[in-house]
Design a protein around this motif. Sequence first.
Motif, PDB file in Angstrom:
ATOM      1  N   GLN A 157      46.537   2.065  72.716  1.00  0.00           N
ATOM      2  CA  GLN A 157      45.085   2.234  72.584  1.00  0.00           C
ATOM      3  C   GLN A 157      44.759   3.532  71.863  1.00  0.00           C
ATOM      4  N   ARG A 158      45.457   4.595  72.217  1.00  0.00           N
ATOM      5  CA  ARG A 158      45.226   5.894  71.577  1.00  0.00           C
ATOM      6  C   ARG A 158      45.592   5.820  70.097  1.00  0.00           C
ATOM      7  N   GLU A 159      46.701   5.167  69.789  1.00  0.00           N
ATOM      8  CA  GLU A 159      47.127   5.023  68.391  1.00  0.00           C
ATOM      9  C   GLU A 159      46.100   4.197  67.609  1.00  0.00           C
ATOM     10  N   ASN A 160      45.624   3.102  68.205  1.00  0.00           N
ATOM     11  CA  ASN A 160      44.601   2.284  67.554  1.00  0.00           C
ATOM     12  C   ASN A 160      43.317   3.082  67.342  1.00  0.00           C
ATOM     13  N   GLN A 161      42.947   3.892  68.319  1.00  0.00           N
ATOM     14  CA  GLN A 161      41.730   4.698  68.207  1.00  0.00           C
ATOM     15  C   GLN A 161      41.863   5.684  67.047  1.00  0.00           C
ATOM     16  N   THR A 162      43.025   6.285  66.908  1.00  0.00           N
ATOM     17  CA  THR A 162      43.267   7.213  65.805  1.00  0.00           C
ATOM     18  C   THR A 162      43.203   6.488  64.470  1.00  0.00           C
ATOM     19  N   LYS A 163      43.796   5.309  64.401  1.00  0.00           N
ATOM     20  CA  LYS A 163      43.755   4.525  63.169  1.00  0.00           C
ATOM     21  C   LYS A 163      42.322   4.110  62.829  1.00  0.00           C
ATOM     22  N   CYS A 164      41.560   3.748  63.830  1.00  0.00           N
ATOM     23  CA  CYS A 164      40.158   3.366  63.614  1.00  0.00           C
ATOM     24  C   CYS A 164      39.356   4.537  63.065  1.00  0.00           C
ATOM     25  N   GLN A 165      39.569   5.714  63.626  1.00  0.00           N
ATOM     26  CA  GLN A 165      38.852   6.897  63.156  1.00  0.00           C
ATOM     27  C   GLN A 165      39.237   7.226  61.714  1.00  0.00           C
ATOM     28  N   LEU A 166      40.508   7.094  61.387  1.00  0.00           N
ATOM     29  CA  LEU A 166      40.966   7.337  60.021  1.00  0.00           C
ATOM     30  C   LEU A 166      40.351   6.320  59.062  1.00  0.00           C
ATOM     31  N   LEU A 167      40.344   5.053  59.460  1.00  0.00           N
ATOM     32  CA  LEU A 167      39.752   3.999  58.637  1.00  0.00           C
ATOM     33  C   LEU A 167      38.264   4.260  58.423  1.00  0.00           C
ATOM     34  N   GLN A 168      37.548   4.607  59.480  1.00  0.00           N
ATOM     35  CA  GLN A 168      36.112   4.892  59.377  1.00  0.00           C
ATOM     36  C   GLN A 168      35.852   6.043  58.414  1.00  0.00           C
ATOM     37  N   THR A 169      36.657   7.074  58.493  1.00  0.00           N
ATOM     38  CA  THR A 169      36.493   8.236  57.622  1.00  0.00           C
ATOM     39  C   THR A 169      36.753   7.865  56.167  1.00  0.00           C
ATOM     40  N   GLN A 170      37.830   7.132  55.924  1.00  0.00           N
ATOM     41  CA  GLN A 170      38.168   6.746  54.555  1.00  0.00           C
ATOM     42  C   GLN A 170      37.106   5.817  53.967  1.00  0.00           C
ATOM     43  N   LEU A 171      36.647   4.851  54.743  1.00  0.00           N
ATOM     44  CA  LEU A 171      35.643   3.911  54.240  1.00  0.00           C
ATOM     45  C   LEU A 171      34.300   4.595  54.021  1.00  0.00           C
ATOM     46  N   ALA A 172      33.953   5.520  54.901  1.00  0.00           N
ATOM     47  CA  ALA A 172      32.688   6.242  54.740  1.00  0.00           C
ATOM     48  C   ALA A 172      32.685   7.045  53.446  1.00  0.00           C
ATOM     49  N   SER A 173      33.855   7.520  53.039  1.00  0.00           N
ATOM     50  CA  SER A 173      33.927   8.330  51.824  1.00  0.00           C
ATOM     51  C   SER A 173      33.750   7.498  50.552  1.00  0.00           C
ATOM     52  N   ILE A 174      33.967   6.182  50.626  1.00  0.00           N
ATOM     53  CA  ILE A 174      33.823   5.350  49.419  1.00  0.00           C
ATOM     54  C   ILE A 174      32.687   4.332  49.511  1.00  0.00           C
ATOM     55  N   GLU A 175      31.971   4.277  50.629  1.00  0.00           N
ATOM     56  CA  GLU A 175      30.983   3.211  50.785  1.00  0.00           C
ATOM     57  C   GLU A 175      29.829   3.296  49.796  1.00  0.00           C
ATOM     58  N   ALA A 176      29.583   4.441  49.212  1.00  0.00           N
ATOM     59  CA  ALA A 176      28.511   4.575  48.223  1.00  0.00           C
ATOM     60  C   ALA A 176      28.968   4.151  46.823  1.00  0.00           C
ATOM     61  N   GLU A 177      30.250   3.947  46.647  1.00  0.00           N
ATOM     62  CA  GLU A 177      30.791   3.554  45.346  1.00  0.00           C
ATOM     63  C   GLU A 177      30.363   2.136  44.988  1.00  0.00           C
ATOM     64  N   ASP A 178      30.158   1.901  43.698  1.00  0.00           N
ATOM     65  CA  ASP A 178      29.759   0.572  43.229  1.00  0.00           C
ATOM     66  C   ASP A 178      30.800  -0.496  43.545  1.00  0.00           C
ATOM     67  N   GLN A 179      32.043  -0.117  43.550  1.00  0.00           N
ATOM     68  CA  GLN A 179      33.132  -1.075  43.748  1.00  0.00           C
ATOM     69  C   GLN A 179      33.633  -1.140  45.185  1.00  0.00           C
ATOM     70  N   PHE A 180      32.828  -0.685  46.136  1.00  0.00           N
ATOM     71  CA  PHE A 180      33.244  -0.657  47.541  1.00  0.00           C
ATOM     72  C   PHE A 180      33.762  -2.019  48.004  1.00  0.00           C
ATOM     73  N   GLY A 181      32.988  -3.072  47.785  1.00  0.00           N
ATOM     74  CA  GLY A 181      33.368  -4.406  48.245  1.00  0.00           C
ATOM     75  C   GLY A 181      34.671  -4.871  47.641  1.00  0.00           C
ATOM     76  N   THR A 182      34.841  -4.623  46.353  1.00  0.00           N
ATOM     77  CA  THR A 182      36.058  -5.050  45.658  1.00  0.00           C
ATOM     78  C   THR A 182      37.272  -4.290  46.165  1.00  0.00           C
ATOM     79  N   VAL A 183      37.135  -2.981  46.337  1.00  0.00           N
ATOM     80  CA  VAL A 183      38.252  -2.165  46.830  1.00  0.00           C
ATOM     81  C   VAL A 183      38.655  -2.615  48.230  1.00  0.00           C
ATOM     82  N   LEU A 184      37.673  -2.833  49.081  1.00  0.00           N
ATOM     83  CA  LEU A 184      37.959  -3.279  50.446  1.00  0.00           C
ATOM     84  C   LEU A 184      38.598  -4.663  50.457  1.00  0.00           C
ATOM     85  N   LEU A 185      38.108  -5.545  49.611  1.00  0.00           N
ATOM     86  CA  LEU A 185      38.676  -6.893  49.528  1.00  0.00           C
ATOM     87  C   LEU A 185      40.146  -6.840  49.115  1.00  0.00           C
TER      88      LEU A 185
END
Length: 128
Positions: A12-40
């Motif tokens: 659970q702790r490892e998953n929580q850390t991974k979730c926080q890392l994912l949230q941080t990385q996605l938040a940094s690119i969510e304003a980009e025009d290609q956000f959907g494509t990169v995530l896909l």
Amino acid sequence: EISTQEKGHGAQRENQTKCQLLQTQLASIEAEDQFGTVLLIAAEVAKEGGIQEDVFNHLSRVGKFTLKCQLTFALAALHSQYEVTQRSAAAFLKARLKDLIATASKPDAEKMPEALLVNLCSTLRFPE
């Protein structure tokens, strides 16, 4: 990869850390025009092919995506090379459109960029 199954306190702790890392990385690119494509691309590479609707829902929940990001992701996925991803994206998009309609009249509703709305209308009107 973030597991959806609980396997003990350490997992659970490892998953929580991974979730926080994912949230941080996605938040940094969510304003980009290609956000959907990169995530896909990242999701399809991680799943080694097409992705199911539950993956869209899981990523949106774990990534804490705004409605705008969810719509962008779904629109990108409609153009996937994998038919299963296209079908799943259509179902996911249908649910997100209901959310958009339900919240659009509220004074604190998230404003959608014009380019996103044009892309949405174009995609829905002229399917490939």
